[in-house]
Design a protein around this motif. Structure first.
Motif, mmCIF file in Angstrom:
data_model
loop_
_atom_site.group_PDB
_atom_site.id
_atom_site.type_symbol
_atom_site.label_atom_id
_atom_site.label_comp_id
_atom_site.label_asym_id
_atom_site.label_seq_id
_atom_site.Cartn_x
_atom_site.Cartn_y
_atom_site.Cartn_z
ATOM 1 N N VAL A 4 -75.220 -31.807 73.907
ATOM 2 C CA VAL A 4 -74.968 -30.423 74.293
ATOM 3 C C VAL A 4 -76.076 -29.922 75.222
ATOM 4 O O VAL A 4 -75.835 -29.055 76.055
ATOM 5 C CB VAL A 4 -74.833 -29.529 73.042
ATOM 6 N N GLU A 7 -74.991 -30.598 78.676
ATOM 7 C CA GLU A 7 -73.902 -29.698 79.053
ATOM 8 C C GLU A 7 -74.418 -28.293 79.335
ATOM 9 O O GLU A 7 -74.026 -27.661 80.326
ATOM 10 C CB GLU A 7 -72.851 -29.654 77.940
ATOM 11 N N LEU A 8 -75.296 -27.788 78.460
ATOM 12 C CA LEU A 8 -75.853 -26.447 78.652
ATOM 13 C C LEU A 8 -76.635 -26.365 79.959
ATOM 14 O O LEU A 8 -76.578 -25.358 80.676
ATOM 15 C CB LEU A 8 -76.747 -26.069 77.472
ATOM 16 N N ARG A 11 -74.167 -26.381 82.915
ATOM 17 C CA ARG A 11 -73.397 -25.149 83.051
ATOM 18 C C ARG A 11 -74.296 -23.959 83.410
ATOM 19 O O ARG A 11 -73.793 -22.860 83.665
ATOM 20 C CB ARG A 11 -72.621 -24.858 81.764
ATOM 21 N N TYR A 13 -76.831 -22.561 81.489
ATOM 22 C CA TYR A 13 -77.249 -21.674 80.406
ATOM 23 C C TYR A 13 -78.767 -21.625 80.245
ATOM 24 O O TYR A 13 -79.336 -20.556 80.054
ATOM 25 C CB TYR A 13 -76.652 -22.151 79.070
ATOM 26 N N MET A 54 -70.893 -17.409 73.862
ATOM 27 C CA MET A 54 -70.489 -18.679 74.472
ATOM 28 C C MET A 54 -71.569 -19.743 74.276
ATOM 29 O O MET A 54 -71.280 -20.914 73.995
ATOM 30 C CB MET A 54 -70.206 -18.474 75.964
ATOM 31 N N HIS A 58 -70.743 -23.210 72.297
ATOM 32 C CA HIS A 58 -70.990 -24.562 72.816
ATOM 33 C C HIS A 58 -71.826 -25.368 71.826
ATOM 34 O O HIS A 58 -71.547 -26.553 71.583
ATOM 35 C CB HIS A 58 -71.721 -24.492 74.162
ATOM 36 N N LYS A 61 -69.618 -26.324 68.798
ATOM 37 C CA LYS A 61 -68.671 -27.386 69.136
ATOM 38 C C LYS A 61 -69.345 -28.753 69.134
ATOM 39 O O LYS A 61 -68.686 -29.778 68.916
ATOM 40 C CB LYS A 61 -68.044 -27.113 70.513
ATOM 41 N N PHE A 270 -64.519 -22.395 79.064
ATOM 42 C CA PHE A 270 -64.716 -23.763 78.576
ATOM 43 C C PHE A 270 -64.085 -24.780 79.524
ATOM 44 O O PHE A 270 -63.912 -25.942 79.166
ATOM 45 C CB PHE A 270 -64.109 -23.920 77.178
#
Length: 406
Positions: A4, A7-8, A11, A13, A54, A58, A61, A270
């Motif tokens: 994650v 991914e963060l 994206r 974040y 959000m 994330h 998930k 998402f």
């Protein structure tokens, strides 16, 4: 399989974090308990909170356990971060009402079943603290000199910072310590404006409990000019449909600047990043397709698919080839109100917040009735203005309301 953390990062974040290598390894190899705090200063979350939800979603998930901390105690003081003046003092009753409303909103984004996430209230431990014991036990670990260098305090020193607010950092730091002791929470997440408060909690655990603790902030939702997004002519962009209708919510995202599309698709949906990049690469008028996807996806997350479809249909009816206006935000007045001041009716029906705002709109050429600009403050709403039982009000370029007459 990427973690994650990757991914963060992809994206957009992650803004700041402590102990980068340790956090990266933790999120790749372990399942951690983390928290994000929300002060219940209103009875609804707004779009600024949505990015935090959000962020939390994330993480969940990916198998990590969130704690949503509601500030039933800290809201009694108010966070000075980002504020030039002291916040309005709320009563315990107002705070309790706000907490109940916010809980329902959070459940749309976070799965609280079977202990997958926790919802706790810091009023449970803050409101009954013995102040002398607290200062002796917790205050001793805080340096006033260090606190005064924090951005949240520095910008308030010129205008005056109350001792009441000066305690906020200690209380937020103590929250992290309590959550660490009770639930094994080792990481705090939050908006980048909370960095100083988050560092305080992380250091308190490391000093007092001699245990590892971490902090990671997410980017604030700003536009390409660095200004906070989520402000409308009526104020904040709320997640509560009673405060901001699904149509108005949809239209906000449908009308963002082209340069903000990629950021919003990355942070507020998402959608896979491959699709985000494809949509964001569209040029010219084709970028409007990306905005439609963004508006639909965000509205679906906040208000559900049915309301998102209604908002999309209403938008297409007004700006596209559609003809069904039933989903356009509507208000109803009685026929005996015809012959009254248009501004009075707009204020009464809450289409505009005040007569002053209405006059400002008229002066700027931003108020229309049935596609004709209203140029007179004393304009009357007449029978002749009503077509098929209704008339259409436009504020600015793309904010529409129907007035239905019964």
């Amino acid at each position: 399989m990427s973690s994650v953390y990757t991914e963060l990062l992809e994206r957009g974040y992650i803004k700041q974090l402590t102990h980068e290598n340790e956090i990266k390894e933790l999120l790749e190899k372990d399942k951690v308990t983390f928290y994000i705090g929300f002060d219940p200063t209103a009875d609804s979350l707004h779009v600024g909170h949505f990015i935090a939800l959000m962020f939390m979603a994330h993480m969940q998930k990916a198998g990590h356990r969130p704690i949503a901390l509601l500030g039933g105690g800290t809201a009694m003081i108010g966070d000075p971060s980002g504020k030039t003046d002291m916040r309005k003092m709320l009563t315990k009753e107002e705070i309790s009402h706000n907490i109940e409303s916010i809980k329902k909103q959070m459940e749309r984004f976070i799965d609280f079943s079977d202990d997958k996430a926790l919802l706790v209230n810091n009023g449970d431990w803050l409101l009954d603290l013995n102040y002398v014991d607290f200062i002796r036990d917790i205050g001793v670990h805080f340096s006033v000199n260090r606190m005064l260098t924090a951005e949240c305090f520095k910008q308030r020193l010129e205008n005056g910072l109350s001792f009441l607010e000066f305690n906020y950092m200690l209380m937020q730091g103590y929250d992290f310590y309590v959550l660490n002791e009770k639930y094994g929470c080792i990481m705090e997440l939050g908006g980048d404006d909370q960095w100083s408060n988050m560092i305080a909690g992380m250091e308190l655990i490391r000093r007092k409990a001699q245990k590892p603790a971490y902090a990671m902030t997410c980017s604030l939702l700003t536009n390409s000019e660095g200004k906070k997004m989520g402000k409308t002519e009526k104020g904040a962009l709320w997640l509560d449909a009673e405060k901001t209708s699904p149509y108005e919510f949809y239209q906000y995202w449908r009308n963002i600047d082209d340069s903000d599309v990629e950021k919003c698709l990355s942070l507020l949906t998402f959608l896979p990043m491959e699709e985000v990049r494809r949509l964001s690469a569209l040029e010219g008028s084709k970028i409007n397709e990306a905005k439609k996807v963004l508006a639909f996806e965000v509205t679906k997350l906040v208000h559900g698919e049915e309301e998102a479809l209604k908002a999309k249909e209403a938008s297409e009816a007004l700006f596209g080839a559609g003809k069904d206006l039933s989903s356009v935000p509507s208000v109803t007045i009685l026929s005996d109100r015809l012959g009254s001041s248009l501004l009075d009716i707009l204020v009464e029906t809450k289409i505009i917040p005040s007569k002053g705002e209405g006059k400002r709109l008229i002066q700027q050429g931003g108020l229309s009735l049935n596609d004709e600009k209203v140029e007179d403050f004393t304009r009357i709403l007449n029978k002749d203005d009503i077509k098929d039982g209704a008339c259409m009000i436009r504020r600015g370029k793309k904010n529409y309301n129907r007035i239905i007459v019964e």
